[in-house]
Design a protein around this motif. Sequence first.
Motif, PDB file in Angstrom:
ATOM      1  N   ASP A  72       0.822  -1.206   0.000  1.00  0.00           N
ATOM      2  CA  ASP A  72       0.000   0.000   0.000  1.00  0.00           C
ATOM      3  C   ASP A  72       0.854   1.253   0.000  1.00  0.00           C
ATOM      4  O   ASP A  72       2.076   1.194   0.126  1.00  0.00           O
ATOM      5  CB  ASP A  72      -0.925   0.021   1.225  1.00  0.00           C
ATOM      6  N   ILE A  85      -9.266  10.623  -3.270  1.00  0.00           N
ATOM      7  CA  ILE A  85      -8.862   9.252  -2.926  1.00  0.00           C
ATOM      8  C   ILE A  85      -9.497   8.851  -1.607  1.00  0.00           C
ATOM      9  O   ILE A  85      -9.474   9.609  -0.639  1.00  0.00           O
ATOM     10  CB  ILE A  85      -7.320   9.157  -2.830  1.00  0.00           C
ATOM     11  N   LYS A  86     -10.031   7.635  -1.574  1.00  0.00           N
ATOM     12  CA  LYS A  86     -10.599   7.076  -0.353  1.00  0.00           C
ATOM     13  C   LYS A  86      -9.791   5.850   0.056  1.00  0.00           C
ATOM     14  O   LYS A  86      -9.110   5.236  -0.765  1.00  0.00           O
ATOM     15  CB  LYS A  86     -12.056   6.688  -0.587  1.00  0.00           C
ATOM     16  N   ASP A  87      -9.885   5.495   1.325  1.00  0.00           N
ATOM     17  CA  ASP A  87      -9.181   4.329   1.849  1.00  0.00           C
ATOM     18  C   ASP A  87      -9.528   3.099   1.015  1.00  0.00           C
ATOM     19  O   ASP A  87     -10.706   2.816   0.766  1.00  0.00           O
ATOM     20  CB  ASP A  87      -9.569   4.115   3.319  1.00  0.00           C
ATOM     21  N   GLY A  88      -8.517   2.377   0.568  1.00  0.00           N
ATOM     22  CA  GLY A  88      -8.728   1.162  -0.224  1.00  0.00           C
ATOM     23  C   GLY A  88      -8.717   1.379  -1.727  1.00  0.00           C
ATOM     24  O   GLY A  88      -8.648   0.411  -2.479  1.00  0.00           O
ATOM     25  N   ASP A  89      -8.776   2.625  -2.189  1.00  0.00           N
ATOM     26  CA  ASP A  89      -8.739   2.897  -3.632  1.00  0.00           C
ATOM     27  C   ASP A  89      -7.412   2.450  -4.235  1.00  0.00           C
ATOM     28  O   ASP A  89      -6.361   2.506  -3.585  1.00  0.00           O
ATOM     29  CB  ASP A  89      -8.906   4.399  -3.922  1.00  0.00           C
ATOM     30  N   ARG A  90      -7.457   2.053  -5.475  1.00  0.00           N
ATOM     31  CA  ARG A  90      -6.229   1.748  -6.233  1.00  0.00           C
ATOM     32  C   ARG A  90      -5.698   3.079  -6.754  1.00  0.00           C
ATOM     33  O   ARG A  90      -6.431   3.850  -7.374  1.00  0.00           O
ATOM     34  CB  ARG A  90      -6.564   0.798  -7.384  1.00  0.00           C
ATOM     35  N   VAL A  91      -4.411   3.345  -6.485  1.00  0.00           N
ATOM     36  CA  VAL A  91      -3.814   4.617  -6.882  1.00  0.00           C
ATOM     37  C   VAL A  91      -2.495   4.386  -7.602  1.00  0.00           C
ATOM     38  O   VAL A  91      -1.862   3.343  -7.456  1.00  0.00           O
ATOM     39  CB  VAL A  91      -3.569   5.550  -5.668  1.00  0.00           C
ATOM     40  N   GLU A 101       1.531   1.138  -8.955  1.00  0.00           N
ATOM     41  CA  GLU A 101       0.132   1.128  -8.535  1.00  0.00           C
ATOM     42  C   GLU A 101       0.008   0.329  -7.251  1.00  0.00           C
ATOM     43  O   GLU A 101       0.535  -0.783  -7.153  1.00  0.00           O
ATOM     44  CB  GLU A 101      -0.763   0.549  -9.624  1.00  0.00           C
ATOM     45  N   ARG A 103      -2.597   0.004  -3.338  1.00  0.00           N
ATOM     46  CA  ARG A 103      -3.819   0.319  -2.606  1.00  0.00           C
ATOM     47  C   ARG A 103      -3.521   1.500  -1.689  1.00  0.00           C
ATOM     48  O   ARG A 103      -2.465   1.561  -1.060  1.00  0.00           O
ATOM     49  CB  ARG A 103      -4.246  -0.895  -1.788  1.00  0.00           C
ATOM     50  N   LYS A 154      -5.730   8.699  -8.268  1.00  0.00           N
ATOM     51  CA  LYS A 154      -6.619   7.535  -8.292  1.00  0.00           C
ATOM     52  C   LYS A 154      -6.549   6.905  -9.681  1.00  0.00           C
ATOM     53  O   LYS A 154      -6.519   7.593 -10.688  1.00  0.00           O
ATOM     54  CB  LYS A 154      -8.047   7.983  -7.963  1.00  0.00           C
TER      55      LYS A 154
END
Length: 155
Positions: A72, A85-91, A101, A103, A154
């Motif tokens: 992560d 961006i939110k917690d758990g999004d793939r970035v 890339e 989490r 994101k």
Amino acid sequence: PTPSGRIELYIEGMLDMGLEPLPVYLPPLESPEGRPELARKYPLQLLASKFKLRPGSSYANQPELRELYVPDVLIHPQDAAARGIKDGDRVAVFNDRGRIELRATVRELIRPGVVRVYQGQWPEDGPANALTSDRLTLYGEQPAYNTSLVEVRKV
């Protein structure tokens, strides 16, 4: 072992090496402070930390360790919100040297303006060294892992 046999704050010999004879603060090689023009493009300081459950990339492919940690990027809520961006999004974490890339883990455990990616991840897991410089630090001649600027978006 100094010439006087004592602790020396002013070291004459440093002048011969082209360095300051008194301790001075030097901003990191790549930082908002040291490279403001680059920080406009890549505003986040990358902290490439060691992972406590393995030495470097050794054992990074072990199923037991992979269950304990999903690769992560740790990002502060303020920085995450500014990027949607939110917690758990793939970035994507990127700069001119590379792109990885991961989490997103959104927590107040890190300062605003800083993101953390662990060192020693395998290529498929987004290794931090894809983003870091090959340059050495000014004084210790150590790798400059924590002097990289990045941006996070994101995916």
